[in-house]
Design an enzyme around this catalytic site. Structure first.
Site, PDB file in Angstrom:
ATOM      1  N   ASP A   1       0.964 -13.352  61.416  1.00 58.38           N
ATOM      2  CA  ASP A   1       0.287 -12.515  61.733  1.00 58.38           C
ATOM      3  C   ASP A   1      -1.096 -12.804  61.350  1.00 58.38           C
ATOM      4  O   ASP A   1      -2.089 -12.197  61.199  1.00 58.38           O
ATOM      5  CB  ASP A   1       0.434 -11.250  60.561  1.00 58.38           C
ATOM      6  CG  ASP A   1      -0.138 -10.051  61.005  1.00 58.38           C
ATOM      7  OD1 ASP A   1      -0.441  -9.551  62.414  1.00 58.38           O
ATOM      8  OD2 ASP A   1      -0.377  -9.201  60.119  1.00 58.38           O
TER       9      ASP A   1
ATOM     10  N   ASP B   1      -2.645 -12.623  53.590  1.00 52.40           N
ATOM     11  CA  ASP B   1      -1.686 -11.389  54.151  1.00 52.40           C
ATOM     12  C   ASP B   1      -0.335 -12.321  54.756  1.00 52.40           C
ATOM     13  O   ASP B   1      -0.196 -12.466  55.884  1.00 52.40           O
ATOM     14  CB  ASP B   1      -2.420 -10.776  55.222  1.00 52.40           C
ATOM     15  CG  ASP B   1      -1.656  -9.363  55.587  1.00 52.40           C
ATOM     16  OD1 ASP B   1      -0.767  -8.936  54.813  1.00 52.40           O
ATOM     17  OD2 ASP B   1      -2.319  -8.495  56.293  1.00 52.40           O
TER      18      ASP B   1
END
Ligand SMILES: Nc1ncnc2c1ncn2[C@@H]1O[C@H](COP(=O)(O)OP(=O)(O)O)[C@@H](O)[C@H]1O
Ligand SMILES: [Mg+2]
Length: 262
Positions: A196, A212
């Protein structure tokens, strides 16, 4: 006064001190009470009693799956506290990134059980990246849906680092190369694909820091190569807009894959 009585008094006043301290500490969670559901508040008290954090201040970010807060550890240093939402979270997409991961053999479907696994996945991925020397927040602790990690930013001022997308990058060509290098070392040394990666999940703290990483996958994941290419495409897209003459993403991906695990 008899010795036993004296001792008893000392013991009582020690207890009172602790109680006072506890009451003060509990006040430190006031800002988040009412915002945080009771089970999560219980987890926070557990972390408080274990001496991992002693206060929780304002939110740095409120997202779809998690909120990130500024916390204070027992030495008065700031930490980042990522609290995954348990009840209202959208969990379907998570399955794609966790099913088949040998570290999580029994993936739970119910969000109440899946979210702690998802948080643990971020914790172990941070450990892998950090252990391989790739710049990510150092993971500190995990308790169900609450992840404690190094605070990235100005520690003195407790000012969180900005996202890559919001900074005037001093030397875009160098930074592009550095990020590609981090992706490469992530692949060859941590044996992970971020999955991501974009200017929204990279902080700028005198250089890029990946964040993240809950969806990051091991190289054995069936889509690892696909996600690797997607990450590289996102990064080249961003730096092309900044005027950097980037190499073809497919070429970069091919080179990284060819290099393999070192
Ligand atoms: N360790 C950290 N130190 C400082 N700020 C952080 C840290 N981790 C996350 N943040 C901030 O919180 C935001 C959300 O964190 P992130 O892990 O990307 O969660 P999500 O995108 O799933 O909401 C980031 O964009 C960043 O601004
Ligand atoms: Mg994010």
């Amino acid at each position: 006064m008899k010795r036993a009585e004296k001792e008893y008094e000392r013991y009582q006043s020690e207890l009172d001190n602790r109680r006072m301290k506890r009451r003060k500490d509990v006040d430190e969670f006031k800002v988040v009470e009412g915002v945080i559901d009771p089970p999560t508040l219980k987890i926070l008290y557990k972390l408080l009693n274990r001496g991992i954090i002693k206060a929780l201040h304002g939110a740095i970010s409120t997202g779809k799956e998690a909120n990130v807060y500024r916390g204070i550890d027992s030495d008065d240093h700031p930490v980042a506290v990522k609290i995954y939402r348990v009840s209202t979270a959208e969990t379907d997409f998570m399955l794609e990134y966790i099913i088949g991961d040998p570290r999580f053999k029994k993936v739970k479907r119910q969000s109440r059980a899946l979210i702690p696994q998802w948080a643990m996945k971020e914790f172990v991925n941070l450990k892998r990246y950090h252990g391989a020397g790739i710049r990510v927040p150092r993971p500190i602790d995990i308790e169900r849906n609450v992840l404690i990690m190094e605070f990235i930013g100005d520690v003195e001022q407790t000012l969180p680092a900005p996202l890559l997308k919001n900074v005037e990058i001093p030397s875009p060509v160098d930074t592009f190369n550095e990020i590609i290098d981090m992706i490469e070392r992530g692949y060859t040394k941590a044996e992970l694909v971020h999955a991501d990666l974009s200017e929204y999940n990279i902080l700028w703290d005198n250089g890029p820091v990946f964040i993240d990483v809950s969806q990051s996958v091991l190289l054995t994941h069936g889509n690892a190569k696909k996600y690797l290419l997607r990450d590289i495409q996102n990064i080249t897209h961003f730096f092309t807009k900044l005027g950097v003459a980037t190499e073809d993403p497919e070429n970069i991906a091919r080179q990284i894959i060819a290099e393999g695990v070192s």
